[in-house]
Motif scaffolding. Structure first.
Motif, short mmCIF file in Angstrom:
data_model
loop_
_atom_site.label_atom_id
_atom_site.label_comp_id
_atom_site.label_asym_id
_atom_site.label_seq_id
_atom_site.Cartn_x
_atom_site.Cartn_y
_atom_site.Cartn_z
N THR A 73 97.38 -107.20 74.84
CA THR A 73 98.04 -107.28 76.14
C THR A 73 98.16 -108.75 76.55
N MET A 74 98.89 -109.01 77.59
CA MET A 74 99.21 -110.37 77.97
C MET A 74 97.99 -111.24 78.24
N ASP A 75 96.92 -110.61 78.74
CA ASP A 75 95.75 -111.38 79.17
C ASP A 75 94.68 -111.51 78.09
N ASP A 97 99.19 -124.18 76.98
CA ASP A 97 98.17 -123.22 76.56
C ASP A 97 96.85 -123.91 76.24
N LYS A 115 96.86 -115.38 83.68
CA LYS A 115 97.30 -114.15 83.00
C LYS A 115 96.42 -112.97 83.40
N THR A 164 97.18 -111.91 86.92
CA THR A 164 98.47 -111.24 86.97
C THR A 164 98.35 -109.79 86.50
N MET A 165 97.53 -109.55 85.49
CA MET A 165 97.38 -108.20 84.94
C MET A 165 96.50 -107.29 85.79
#
Length: 375
Positions: free
Chosen positions: A197-199, A341, A350, A353-354
């Motif tokens: 997942t994104m995080d 990054d 991140k 946000t999730m």
């Protein structure tokens, strides 16, 4: 409910923070996330030895029997360290469901193993096209002999790859009942497909193709599925709110440190009043999130289900909004470096946000809040 730290809670928080700082630094977390996993067995064992995994499990099953306030203390520290491991889905959500609805055999078989870090259990209730509505489950449970046969697909099972068993929802054939089943990972016909997942965490799709389970795989009664799931989700939301508040707290510290060292026009960025105001706004949002984390923890002891849902939905929406604000401000205050990054700020952004889409996004919880208030 008193949220002032007791001496034991303060010691636990201090010990956990030292453990995370020593064993779970930024580079170690990055290496674990980029290596395709979100479970470091050494860290997991350390959390178990500290009592984190059995914190709210009754003492007769190897836990400590602590309540929501102690869980908030732990989740706040886990949020500060952006801990990847599946504490929330297994040791908070699944443990709450099994503790309240599990049979004597299920409790004896699984709760001590969860507390000791020997087994991981996660919930699998989302399905393609159903959004966050568990009552719309299409997975089926057909009675067969003395047990059930399960068919269907579950999506976005949190830490599904690492799970030893799943708490799965399925509609009992021939009725409108949604039942909850405890299904081991190695069951014939069950397959798991994981993805990042994104995080930096991991999720999985779970496919059920004629998975035969005995009658004692049922958690509670056939009609208890939604109530049991709601209990688990309630504990998960409260844990997420505390985790997010801890992540915001740490991100503000990181941002303040950067502003104090970065020079512009011969003086640190922290000397500019406009930037001081933005950090102050971040602090206000963090304090608001922490206050709502207290509300979410208090909701777990609320006897009225409607009132509990109202408090949890209000907390989830408020914390998600605060997390987005703090994360976005932190990225902007880091300037161009915030978009790279190379810094930890991106990882915190991140994760914050999730927090919104996990366990129901803001649209879902606003709708649920409105429905409760209208009723």
């Amino acid at each position: 409910m008193d949220f002032t730290y007791s001496e034991e809670q303060r010691m636990l928080a201090d010990s956990l923070r030292r453990f995370i700082d020593a064993e779970y630094g930024f580079e170690a977390r990055r290496k674990s996330a980029r290596g395709g996993g979100s479970l470091d067995r050494a860290v997991w064992k350390g959390l178990a030895e500290m009592g984190v995994l059995g914190l709210t499990i009754d003492s007769e099953y190897g836990g400590f029997g602590e309540g929501a306030t102690s869980q908030l203390v732990v989740q706040r520290e886990l949020g500060r360290g952006l801990v990847l491991e599946p504490v929330t889905p297994s040791s908070v959500m699944a443990a709450a469901v099994l503790g309240a609805y599990g049979s004597a055999a299920q409790k004896q078989d699984w709760l001590p193993a969860i507390a000791a870090g020997e087994r991981i259990v996660t919930l699998a209730y989302l399905e393609p096209g159903t959004r966050y509505r568990p009552e719309a489950a299409r997975a089926s449970a057909s009675r067969s002999g003395g047990g059930y046969v399960l068919n269907g697909t579950k999506s976005l099972a949190w830490h599904g790859e690492a799970a030893d068993a799943f708490l799965l929802t399925a509609r009992v054939a021939g009725s409108d009942e949604i039942a909850l089943f405890l299904v081991p990972r190695d069951s014939a016909g069950l397959s798991v497909s994981g993805y990042p997942t994104m995080d930096g965490l991991r999720a999985a799709d779970v496919k059920l193709a004629d998975v035969a389970v005995p009658a004692d795989a049922l958690v509670g009664q056939p009609g208890d599925g939604l109530a049991a799931l709601d209990l688990g989700l309630s504990h998960g939301i409260a844990a997420l709110c505390a985790e997010a508040a801890g992540a915001m707290e740490k991100l503000i510290e990181i941002t303040a440190e950067y502003l104090g060292t970065r020079q512009q026009f011969g003086k640190p960025l922290a000397a500019f009043q406009a930037l001081q105001h933005r950090v102050a706004d971040m602090l206000v949002q963090k304090e608001l999130a922490m206050s709502m984390a207290y509300v979410a923890a208090q909701a777990l002891d609320e006897a009225d289900p409607a009132q509990r849902r109202r408090m949890l939905s209000a907390a989830k929406v408020t914390v998600a909004k605060a997390g987005r604000f703090v994360g976005q401000q932190a990225v902007q205050l880091h300037g161009g470096m915030g978009m790279t990054d190379e810094l930890a700020v991106g990882d915190y952004f991140k994760r914050l946000t999730m927090i919104d889409p996990l366990l129901g996004d803001s649209d879902y919880h606003l709708q649920r809040y409105t429905q409760v208030m209208a009723a």
